[in-house]
Design a protein around this motif. Structure first.
Motif, PDB file in Angstrom:
ATOM      1  N   ASP A  35     -46.119  34.267  86.044  1.00  0.00           N
ATOM      2  CA  ASP A  35     -45.711  34.484  84.658  1.00  0.00           C
ATOM      3  C   ASP A  35     -46.008  35.912  84.203  1.00  0.00           C
ATOM      4  OD1 ASP A  35     -48.460  33.933  84.789  1.00  0.00           O
ATOM      5  OD2 ASP A  35     -48.520  33.236  82.702  1.00  0.00           O
ATOM      6  N   VAL A  36     -47.092  36.488  84.719  1.00  0.00           N
ATOM      7  CA  VAL A  36     -47.408  37.883  84.397  1.00  0.00           C
ATOM      8  C   VAL A  36     -46.376  38.806  85.026  1.00  0.00           C
ATOM      9  CG1 VAL A  36     -49.098  39.740  84.670  1.00  0.00           C
ATOM     10  CG2 VAL A  36     -49.870  37.401  84.164  1.00  0.00           C
ATOM     11  N   LEU A  37     -46.055  38.558  86.289  1.00  0.00           N
ATOM     12  CA  LEU A  37     -45.043  39.365  86.974  1.00  0.00           C
ATOM     13  C   LEU A  37     -43.691  39.261  86.280  1.00  0.00           C
ATOM     14  CD1 LEU A  37     -45.875  38.623  90.715  1.00  0.00           C
ATOM     15  CD2 LEU A  37     -46.131  40.807  89.536  1.00  0.00           C
ATOM     16  N   SER A  38     -43.343  38.068  85.836  1.00  0.00           N
ATOM     17  CA  SER A  38     -42.019  37.895  85.217  1.00  0.00           C
ATOM     18  C   SER A  38     -41.875  38.741  83.961  1.00  0.00           C
ATOM     19  CB  SER A  38     -41.759  36.423  84.898  1.00  0.00           C
ATOM     20  OG  SER A  38     -42.578  35.955  83.843  1.00  0.00           O
ATOM     21  N   ARG A  39     -42.959  38.878  83.190  1.00  0.00           N
ATOM     22  CA  ARG A  39     -42.893  39.713  81.981  1.00  0.00           C
ATOM     23  C   ARG A  39     -42.711  41.185  82.362  1.00  0.00           C
ATOM     24  NH1 ARG A  39     -46.863  35.935  80.261  1.00  0.00           N
ATOM     25  NH2 ARG A  39     -48.589  37.326  80.773  1.00  0.00           N
ATOM     26  N   ILE A  40     -43.357  41.600  83.443  1.00  0.00           N
ATOM     27  CA  ILE A  40     -43.205  42.980  83.922  1.00  0.00           C
ATOM     28  C   ILE A  40     -41.762  43.224  84.361  1.00  0.00           C
ATOM     29  CG2 ILE A  40     -43.868  44.591  85.746  1.00  0.00           C
ATOM     30  CD1 ILE A  40     -46.661  43.198  85.670  1.00  0.00           C
ATOM     31  N   PHE A  41     -41.198  42.277  85.103  1.00  0.00           N
ATOM     32  CA  PHE A  41     -39.832  42.438  85.585  1.00  0.00           C
ATOM     33  C   PHE A  41     -38.824  42.379  84.431  1.00  0.00           C
ATOM     34  CE2 PHE A  41     -41.721  40.402  89.578  1.00  0.00           C
ATOM     35  CZ  PHE A  41     -42.097  41.644  90.083  1.00  0.00           C
ATOM     36  N   LEU A  42     -39.142  41.620  83.399  1.00  0.00           N
ATOM     37  CA  LEU A  42     -38.285  41.623  82.202  1.00  0.00           C
ATOM     38  C   LEU A  42     -38.313  42.995  81.528  1.00  0.00           C
ATOM     39  CD1 LEU A  42     -38.859  38.159  80.493  1.00  0.00           C
ATOM     40  CD2 LEU A  42     -36.681  39.074  81.312  1.00  0.00           C
ATOM     41  N   ASP A  43     -39.501  43.608  81.477  1.00  0.00           N
ATOM     42  CA  ASP A  43     -39.593  44.978  80.964  1.00  0.00           C
ATOM     43  C   ASP A  43     -38.675  45.906  81.754  1.00  0.00           C
ATOM     44  OD1 ASP A  43     -41.453  44.369  79.026  1.00  0.00           O
ATOM     45  OD2 ASP A  43     -43.192  45.046  80.182  1.00  0.00           O
ATOM     46  N   ALA A  44     -38.662  45.719  83.063  1.00  0.00           N
ATOM     47  CA  ALA A  44     -37.833  46.569  83.917  1.00  0.00           C
ATOM     48  C   ALA A  44     -36.350  46.347  83.645  1.00  0.00           C
ATOM     49  CB  ALA A  44     -38.142  46.303  85.385  1.00  0.00           C
ATOM     50  N   ILE A  45     -35.962  45.100  83.450  1.00  0.00           N
ATOM     51  CA  ILE A  45     -34.559  44.810  83.137  1.00  0.00           C
ATOM     52  C   ILE A  45     -34.180  45.455  81.807  1.00  0.00           C
ATOM     53  CG2 ILE A  45     -32.930  42.974  82.549  1.00  0.00           C
ATOM     54  CD1 ILE A  45     -34.406  41.214  84.615  1.00  0.00           C
ATOM     55  N   GLU A  46     -35.072  45.371  80.839  1.00  0.00           N
ATOM     56  CA  GLU A  46     -34.812  46.014  79.545  1.00  0.00           C
ATOM     57  C   GLU A  46     -34.704  47.527  79.689  1.00  0.00           C
ATOM     58  OE1 GLU A  46     -38.031  44.613  77.139  1.00  0.00           O
ATOM     59  OE2 GLU A  46     -36.893  42.884  76.389  1.00  0.00           O
ATOM     60  N   ALA A  47     -35.468  48.094  80.631  1.00  0.00           N
ATOM     61  CA  ALA A  47     -35.435  49.540  80.853  1.00  0.00           C
ATOM     62  C   ALA A  47     -34.165  49.985  81.577  1.00  0.00           C
ATOM     63  CB  ALA A  47     -36.660  49.971  81.666  1.00  0.00           C
ATOM     64  N   GLY A  48     -33.488  49.041  82.233  1.00  0.00           N
ATOM     65  CA  GLY A  48     -32.246  49.373  82.911  1.00  0.00           C
ATOM     66  C   GLY A  48     -32.201  49.028  84.385  1.00  0.00           C
ATOM     67  N   TYR A  49     -33.313  48.555  84.950  1.00  0.00           N
ATOM     68  CA  TYR A  49     -33.325  48.193  86.370  1.00  0.00           C
ATOM     69  C   TYR A  49     -32.459  46.960  86.606  1.00  0.00           C
ATOM     70  CZ  TYR A  49     -37.189  51.432  87.211  1.00  0.00           C
ATOM     71  OH  TYR A  49     -37.960  52.550  87.325  1.00  0.00           O
ATOM     72  N   ARG A  50     -31.692  47.010  87.688  1.00  0.00           N
ATOM     73  CA  ARG A  50     -30.859  45.877  88.073  1.00  0.00           C
ATOM     74  C   ARG A  50     -31.088  45.471  89.528  1.00  0.00           C
ATOM     75  NH1 ARG A  50     -30.980  45.683  83.515  1.00  0.00           N
ATOM     76  NH2 ARG A  50     -29.295  45.517  81.961  1.00  0.00           N
ATOM     77  N   HIS A  51     -31.937  46.189  90.215  1.00  0.00           N
ATOM     78  CA  HIS A  51     -32.231  45.907  91.623  1.00  0.00           C
ATOM     79  C   HIS A  51     -33.725  45.664  91.759  1.00  0.00           C
ATOM     80  CE1 HIS A  51     -31.879  47.454  96.097  1.00  0.00           C
ATOM     81  NE2 HIS A  51     -32.419  46.256  96.007  1.00  0.00           N
ATOM     82  N   PHE A  52     -34.101  44.535  92.348  1.00  0.00           N
ATOM     83  CA  PHE A  52     -35.501  44.185  92.552  1.00  0.00           C
ATOM     84  C   PHE A  52     -35.741  43.909  94.022  1.00  0.00           C
ATOM     85  CE2 PHE A  52     -34.670  43.438  88.145  1.00  0.00           C
ATOM     86  CZ  PHE A  52     -35.806  43.908  87.514  1.00  0.00           C
ATOM     87  N   ASP A  53     -36.797  44.538  94.547  1.00  0.00           N
ATOM     88  CA  ASP A  53     -37.127  44.440  95.967  1.00  0.00           C
ATOM     89  C   ASP A  53     -38.390  43.606  96.136  1.00  0.00           C
ATOM     90  OD1 ASP A  53     -36.701  45.838  98.823  1.00  0.00           O
ATOM     91  OD2 ASP A  53     -38.845  45.751  98.382  1.00  0.00           O
ATOM     92  N   THR A  54     -38.262  42.502  96.870  1.00  0.00           N
ATOM     93  CA  THR A  54     -39.392  41.620  97.104  1.00  0.00           C
ATOM     94  C   THR A  54     -39.413  41.237  98.578  1.00  0.00           C
ATOM     95  OG1 THR A  54     -40.485  39.572  96.387  1.00  0.00           O
ATOM     96  CG2 THR A  54     -38.074  39.558  96.420  1.00  0.00           C
ATOM     97  N   ALA A  55     -40.309  40.329  98.936  1.00  0.00           N
ATOM     98  CA  ALA A  55     -40.414  39.828 100.302  1.00  0.00           C
ATOM     99  C   ALA A  55     -41.251  38.562 100.266  1.00  0.00           C
ATOM    100  CB  ALA A  55     -41.081  40.862 101.218  1.00  0.00           C
ATOM    101  N   SER A  56     -41.076  37.721 101.276  1.00  0.00           N
ATOM    102  CA  SER A  56     -41.882  36.499 101.306  1.00  0.00           C
ATOM    103  C   SER A  56     -43.367  36.829 101.388  1.00  0.00           C
ATOM    104  CB  SER A  56     -41.465  35.615 102.477  1.00  0.00           C
ATOM    105  OG  SER A  56     -41.650  36.284 103.709  1.00  0.00           O
ATOM    106  N   LEU A  57     -43.698  37.982 101.973  1.00  0.00           N
ATOM    107  CA  LEU A  57     -45.099  38.400 102.079  1.00  0.00           C
ATOM    108  C   LEU A  57     -45.698  38.747 100.723  1.00  0.00           C
ATOM    109  CD1 LEU A  57     -47.574  39.390 103.808  1.00  0.00           C
ATOM    110  CD2 LEU A  57     -46.503  41.652 103.735  1.00  0.00           C
ATOM    111  N   TYR A  58     -44.909  39.309  99.830  1.00  0.00           N
ATOM    112  CA  TYR A  58     -45.454  39.951  98.626  1.00  0.00           C
ATOM    113  C   TYR A  58     -46.040  38.983  97.610  1.00  0.00           C
ATOM    114  CZ  TYR A  58     -42.731  44.061 100.175  1.00  0.00           C
ATOM    115  OH  TYR A  58     -42.192  45.094 100.886  1.00  0.00           O
ATOM    116  N   GLY A  59     -45.557  37.747  97.584  1.00  0.00           N
ATOM    117  CA  GLY A  59     -46.013  36.824  96.551  1.00  0.00           C
ATOM    118  C   GLY A  59     -45.389  37.079  95.196  1.00  0.00           C
TER     119      GLY A  59
END
Length: 319
Positions: A29-53
């Motif tokens: 839930d903490v990460l999701s708020r950060i990623f929402l901030d990024a979407i609001e800033a203009g980011y449309r590409h997110f890089d993750t991995a099964s390792l990252y959590g």
């Protein structure tokens, strides 16, 4: 802010800046708020991995962004994830992908799926550093890639690729691939410019994404080679930009995409401020004088029992 895109050899378009999500052990839930901030800033590409959590946090952010109307459809976002080395086997690729999609991300498909490292470990917990006794002596790249191709044919991924692959490993892969890798994601920055690999990838039509574009300044394995570079500081001062912006602009002018890593909204915005100006020929010539060395050696994958007995073997001499 509109972020430019590159068209991959799969014909799909990928935004040239991604927000990376490695190395932070935070609740979803903490990460999701950060990623929402990024979407609001203009980011449309997110890089993750099964390792990252971080897959679950990205999935929650995508769902919330759609609910809030920050994006009108899932298709406006580009999500990259990666197959971890414990699942790097022909029989494990599809189950691993389905787990990332259904159990973590809550998505029907990925835009890009990468083989994280060209090596295999025994099945078990996803963790780094890896336990060297778990490194298996053989990695079936051909069979694993065939399974990646099947994931694409099933419509579960739009594009497939690799990460941390050398010219030699890519060349070997191209000999049997019926679907060529769209992307090779590697360490790349002004202090490790990957010129040989970049030239080779351009020749064979594989796009490079740069991870650690600022040399992982502050990470436990990184260096200050980028952020404390006197060359970059001089250029930044003249142009009225930050050192990070100069470093990222240089990568963009090399024709590669960039996975940046920050959870600070101000720096998120700063990292996007690289598209309305450019480095001159004189600037790039100065940057070419920066000493070169690979920041992340990958020594945790080197083992007498594994396929790579030395760091030189892991990187096929490209160190």
């Amino acid at each position: 802010m509109a972020i430019p895109s590159v068209t991959l050899n799969s014909s799909h378009k990928m935004p040239v800046i991604a927000l990376g999500s490695a190395g932070q052990n935070l609740p979803a839930d903490v990460l999701s708020r950060i990623f929402l901030d990024a979407i609001e800033a203009g980011y449309r590409h997110f890089d993750t991995a099964s390792l990252y959590g971080s897959e679950e946090g990205i999935g929650l952010a995508v769902a919330e962004a759609l609910k809030l109307g920050l994006v009108s459809s899932r298709d406006e976002l580009f999500i990259t994830s990666k197959l971890w080395v414990t699942d790097a086997h022909p029989d494990l690729v599809l189950p691993a992908l389905k787990n990332s999609l259904s159990s973590k991300l809550g998505l029907d498909y990925l835009d890009l799926y990468l083989i994280h490292w060209p090596i295999r470990l025994k099945q078990g917990d996803k963790k780094v550093p890896v336990d060297k006794k778990d490194i298996l002596p053989f990695f079936d790249m051909k069979g694993t890639w065939e399974a990646m191709e099947e994931c694409k044919r099933l419509g579960l991924v739009n594009s497939i690729g690799v990460s941390n692959c050398t010219c030699k490993k890519l060349s070997q892969l191209m000999e049997y691939a019926t679907i060529p890798p769209a992307v090779n994601q590697v360490e790349m920055h002004v202090a490790w410019n990957q010129k040989k690999l970049l030239d080779f990838c351009n020749e064979i039509g594989v796009h490079i994404t740069a991870w650690s574009p600022l040399a992982a300044n502050g990470a436990n394995w990184g260096s200050i080679a980028v952020m404390q570079s006197a060359v970059l500081k001089d250029i930044a001062s003249v142009k009225g930009k930050t050192v990070a912006q100069v470093a990222l602009r240089w990568l963009y002018q090399q024709g590669v995409s960039i996975a940046v890593k920050t959870y600070n909204k101000g720096r998120m915005m700063e990292n996007l401020g690289i598209f309305d100006w450019e480095l001159s020929k004189e600037d790039t010539e100065k940057i070419q004088t920066i000493p070169q060395f690979r920041g992340y050696q990958g020594d945790m994958f080197v083992s007498e029992n594994g396929p790579y007995k030395t760091i030189e073997e892991l990187w096929d001499g490209e160190i």
